[in-house]
Enzyme design. Sequence first.
Site, PDB file in Angstrom:
ATOM      1  N   LEU A  83      -2.925   5.981   4.035  1.00  0.00           N
ATOM      2  CA  LEU A  83      -4.069   6.816   3.642  1.00  0.00           C
ATOM      3  C   LEU A  83      -5.344   5.986   3.516  1.00  0.00           C
ATOM      4  O   LEU A  83      -5.280   4.769   3.304  1.00  0.00           O
ATOM      5  CB  LEU A  83      -3.801   7.457   2.270  1.00  0.00           C
ATOM      6  CG  LEU A  83      -2.710   8.520   2.152  1.00  0.00           C
ATOM      7  CD1 LEU A  83      -2.546   8.915   0.677  1.00  0.00           C
ATOM      8  CD2 LEU A  83      -3.053   9.743   2.996  1.00  0.00           C
TER       9      LEU A  83
ATOM     10  N   GLY B 257      -8.031   4.262   1.567  1.00  0.00           N
ATOM     11  CA  GLY B 257      -7.971   3.695   0.218  1.00  0.00           C
ATOM     12  C   GLY B 257      -6.595   3.172  -0.167  1.00  0.00           C
ATOM     13  O   GLY B 257      -6.385   2.734  -1.305  1.00  0.00           O
TER      14      GLY B 257
ATOM     15  N   SER C  84      -7.161  -2.354   4.859  1.00  0.00           N
ATOM     16  CA  SER C  84      -8.163  -3.392   5.156  1.00  0.00           C
ATOM     17  C   SER C  84      -8.021  -4.556   4.190  1.00  0.00           C
ATOM     18  O   SER C  84      -8.121  -5.724   4.596  1.00  0.00           O
ATOM     19  CB  SER C  84      -9.580  -2.820   5.057  1.00  0.00           C
ATOM     20  OG  SER C  84      -9.713  -1.736   5.934  1.00  0.00           O
TER      21      SER C  84
ATOM     22  N   SER D 193      -5.794  -2.026  11.408  1.00  0.00           N
ATOM     23  CA  SER D 193      -5.852  -1.178  10.203  1.00  0.00           C
ATOM     24  C   SER D 193      -6.493   0.162  10.528  1.00  0.00           C
ATOM     25  O   SER D 193      -7.723   0.290  10.453  1.00  0.00           O
ATOM     26  CB  SER D 193      -6.685  -1.860   9.115  1.00  0.00           C
ATOM     27  OG  SER D 193      -6.283  -3.181   8.934  1.00  0.00           O
TER      28      SER D 193
HETATM   29  N1  LIG Z   1     -12.206  12.931   7.951  1.00  0.00           N
HETATM   30  C1  LIG Z   1     -11.843  11.658   7.746  1.00  0.00           C
HETATM   31  N2  LIG Z   1     -10.534  11.357   7.533  1.00  0.00           N
HETATM   32  C2  LIG Z   1     -10.177  10.081   7.319  1.00  0.00           C
HETATM   33  N3  LIG Z   1     -11.034   9.029   7.317  1.00  0.00           N
HETATM   34  C3  LIG Z   1     -12.344   9.267   7.531  1.00  0.00           C
HETATM   35  C4  LIG Z   1     -12.801  10.602   7.743  1.00  0.00           C
HETATM   36  N4  LIG Z   1     -14.151  10.555   7.920  1.00  0.00           N
HETATM   37  C5  LIG Z   1     -14.524   9.282   7.834  1.00  0.00           C
HETATM   38  N5  LIG Z   1     -13.452   8.503   7.589  1.00  0.00           N
HETATM   39  C6  LIG Z   1     -13.549   7.028   7.565  1.00  0.00           C
HETATM   40  O1  LIG Z   1     -12.931   6.594   8.769  1.00  0.00           O
HETATM   41  C7  LIG Z   1     -11.893   5.671   8.518  1.00  0.00           C
HETATM   42  C8  LIG Z   1     -10.612   6.084   9.254  1.00  0.00           C
HETATM   43  O2  LIG Z   1     -10.728   5.826  10.607  1.00  0.00           O
HETATM   44  P1  LIG Z   1      -9.422   5.611  11.480  1.00  0.00           P
HETATM   45  O3  LIG Z   1      -9.905   5.274  12.839  1.00  0.00           O
HETATM   46  O4  LIG Z   1      -8.538   4.651  10.796  1.00  0.00           O
HETATM   47  O5  LIG Z   1      -8.753   7.066  11.429  1.00  0.00           O
HETATM   48  S1  LIG Z   1      -7.566   7.638  12.318  1.00  0.00           S
HETATM   49  O6  LIG Z   1      -6.560   6.577  12.481  1.00  0.00           O
HETATM   50  O7  LIG Z   1      -8.115   8.040  13.624  1.00  0.00           O
HETATM   51  O8  LIG Z   1      -7.046   8.785  11.576  1.00  0.00           O
HETATM   52  C9  LIG Z   1     -11.613   5.722   7.036  1.00  0.00           C
HETATM   53  O9  LIG Z   1     -11.430   4.358   6.684  1.00  0.00           O
HETATM   54  P2  LIG Z   1     -10.303   3.866   5.647  1.00  0.00           P
HETATM   55  O10 LIG Z   1     -10.771   4.419   4.315  1.00  0.00           O
HETATM   56  O11 LIG Z   1     -10.426   2.370   5.731  1.00  0.00           O
HETATM   57  O12 LIG Z   1      -8.953   4.348   6.042  1.00  0.00           O
HETATM   58  C10 LIG Z   1     -12.869   6.326   6.428  1.00  0.00           C
HETATM   59  O13 LIG Z   1     -13.742   5.300   6.018  1.00  0.00           O
HETATM   60  N1  LIG Z   2      -2.208  -3.952  -4.567  1.00  0.00           N
HETATM   61  C1  LIG Z   2      -3.288  -3.636  -3.853  1.00  0.00           C
HETATM   62  N2  LIG Z   2      -3.305  -3.845  -2.517  1.00  0.00           N
HETATM   63  C2  LIG Z   2      -4.395  -3.520  -1.773  1.00  0.00           C
HETATM   64  N3  LIG Z   2      -5.535  -2.976  -2.303  1.00  0.00           N
HETATM   65  C3  LIG Z   2      -5.567  -2.760  -3.624  1.00  0.00           C
HETATM   66  C4  LIG Z   2      -4.463  -3.072  -4.453  1.00  0.00           C
HETATM   67  N4  LIG Z   2      -4.766  -2.725  -5.732  1.00  0.00           N
HETATM   68  C5  LIG Z   2      -6.015  -2.240  -5.696  1.00  0.00           C
HETATM   69  N5  LIG Z   2      -6.512  -2.258  -4.451  1.00  0.00           N
HETATM   70  C6  LIG Z   2      -7.884  -1.807  -4.102  1.00  0.00           C
HETATM   71  O1  LIG Z   2      -7.765  -0.611  -3.342  1.00  0.00           O
HETATM   72  C7  LIG Z   2      -8.849  -0.509  -2.414  1.00  0.00           C
HETATM   73  C8  LIG Z   2      -8.274  -0.332  -1.015  1.00  0.00           C
HETATM   74  O2  LIG Z   2      -9.343  -0.162  -0.110  1.00  0.00           O
HETATM   75  P1  LIG Z   2      -9.212  -0.522   1.429  1.00  0.00           P
HETATM   76  O3  LIG Z   2      -8.541  -1.824   1.618  1.00  0.00           O
HETATM   77  O4  LIG Z   2     -10.570  -0.330   2.027  1.00  0.00           O
HETATM   78  O5  LIG Z   2      -8.197   0.624   1.921  1.00  0.00           O
HETATM   79  P2  LIG Z   2      -8.041   1.264   3.377  1.00  0.00           P
HETATM   80  O6  LIG Z   2      -8.440   0.207   4.373  1.00  0.00           O
HETATM   81  O7  LIG Z   2      -6.599   1.632   3.455  1.00  0.00           O
HETATM   82  O8  LIG Z   2      -8.963   2.442   3.392  1.00  0.00           O
HETATM   83  C9  LIG Z   2      -9.675  -1.793  -2.548  1.00  0.00           C
HETATM   84  O9  LIG Z   2     -10.765  -1.541  -3.387  1.00  0.00           O
HETATM   85  C10 LIG Z   2      -8.683  -2.761  -3.225  1.00  0.00           C
HETATM   86  O10 LIG Z   2      -9.313  -3.745  -3.993  1.00  0.00           O
END
Ligand SMILES: Nc1ncnc2c1ncn2[C@@H]1O[C@H](COP(=O)(O)OS(=O)(=O)O)[C@@H](OP(=O)(O)O)[C@H]1O
Ligand SMILES: Nc1ncnc2c1ncn2[C@@H]1O[C@H](COP(=O)(O)OP(=O)(O)O)[C@@H](O)[C@H]1O
Length: 205
Positions: free
Chosen positions: A37, A39, A43, A107
């Site tokens: 998911l 968050g 990354s 990622s």
């Molecule tokens: N609608 C919607 N759903 C999910 N995520 C969204 C959306 N809009 C923008 N974002 C931002 O885009 C990042 C996800 O891009 P991805 O290329 O990983 O998505 S996917 O694999 O094609 O589903 C995602 O990054 P991460 O939070 O790092 O996962 C978001 O920052």
């Molecule tokens: N055990 C953990 N492992 C990875 N991230 C964590 C953890 N605990 C807290 N976090 C926090 O959760 C957030 C994850 O964000 P991110 O790495 O951008 O997620 P994604 O790339 O899946 O969207 C960061 O702010 C990170 O510091």
Amino acid sequence: MTEHKATNVTFHHGSVTRDDRAALLRHKGATLWFTGLSGSGKSTVAVAVEAELTRRRRLCYRLDGDNIRMGLNANLGFSEEDRVENIRRIGEVARLFADAGLIVLSSFISPFRADRDRVRQLHDEHGLPFIEVYIDVSLKTAEARDPKGLYKKARAGAIKDFTGISSPYEPPEQPELTLTTDTMSLEDETAAVIAALEAQGIIPA
Ligand SMILES: Nc1ncnc2c1ncn2[C@@H]1O[C@H](COP(=O)(O)OS(=O)(=O)O)[C@@H](OP(=O)(O)O)[C@H]1O
Ligand SMILES: Nc1ncnc2c1ncn2[C@@H]1O[C@H](COP(=O)(O)OP(=O)(O)O)[C@@H](O)[C@H]1O
């Protein structure tokens, strides 16, 4: 499925092999495919693994959803069709980089099982290691973290098709590794990924 428009094309082989490149780099190429998911920590874990591999003098490269969507995939949104194409393209890029000898840290949410399985199959067909790492987190934790404020916007209806809220996420059934970031420390997550690379003989122990 992608329509094949290129006809009358022939693959051109060179004289330098993948083994030659691996000998040069002192490790094998591979793809680490982080899925989870928004968050969940994809990354964050990839950045930590990149730092540790670099410290060990192993060549790696991160492919990150947000970053790739600023360039190569800037023409794709978040509809199901666009996400399928997003993962197809990035699967091909990962495969090329792994063939070049790099350890790829990919990622992407990659929410659909069939798309991830296609990327795995592509690597299998080319004899390249593919390690699927499920970055497991409860929606509750991901939403509480909300590092970019996207869940808040999605709940308010300002972002449509948001994964986990208004668009599905299909967890892997048999990932090589599961990291539950609700409870694990980043240090332990990083160590688990490095151990998986060592166990598969991609980097020396
Ligand atoms: N609608 C919607 N759903 C999910 N995520 C969204 C959306 N809009 C923008 N974002 C931002 O885009 C990042 C996800 O891009 P991805 O290329 O990983 O998505 S996917 O694999 O094609 O589903 C995602 O990054 P991460 O939070 O790092 O996962 C978001 O920052
Ligand atoms: N055990 C953990 N492992 C990875 N991230 C964590 C953890 N605990 C807290 N976090 C926090 O959760 C957030 C994850 O964000 P991110 O790495 O951008 O997620 P994604 O790339 O899946 O969207 C960061 O702010 C990170 O510091």
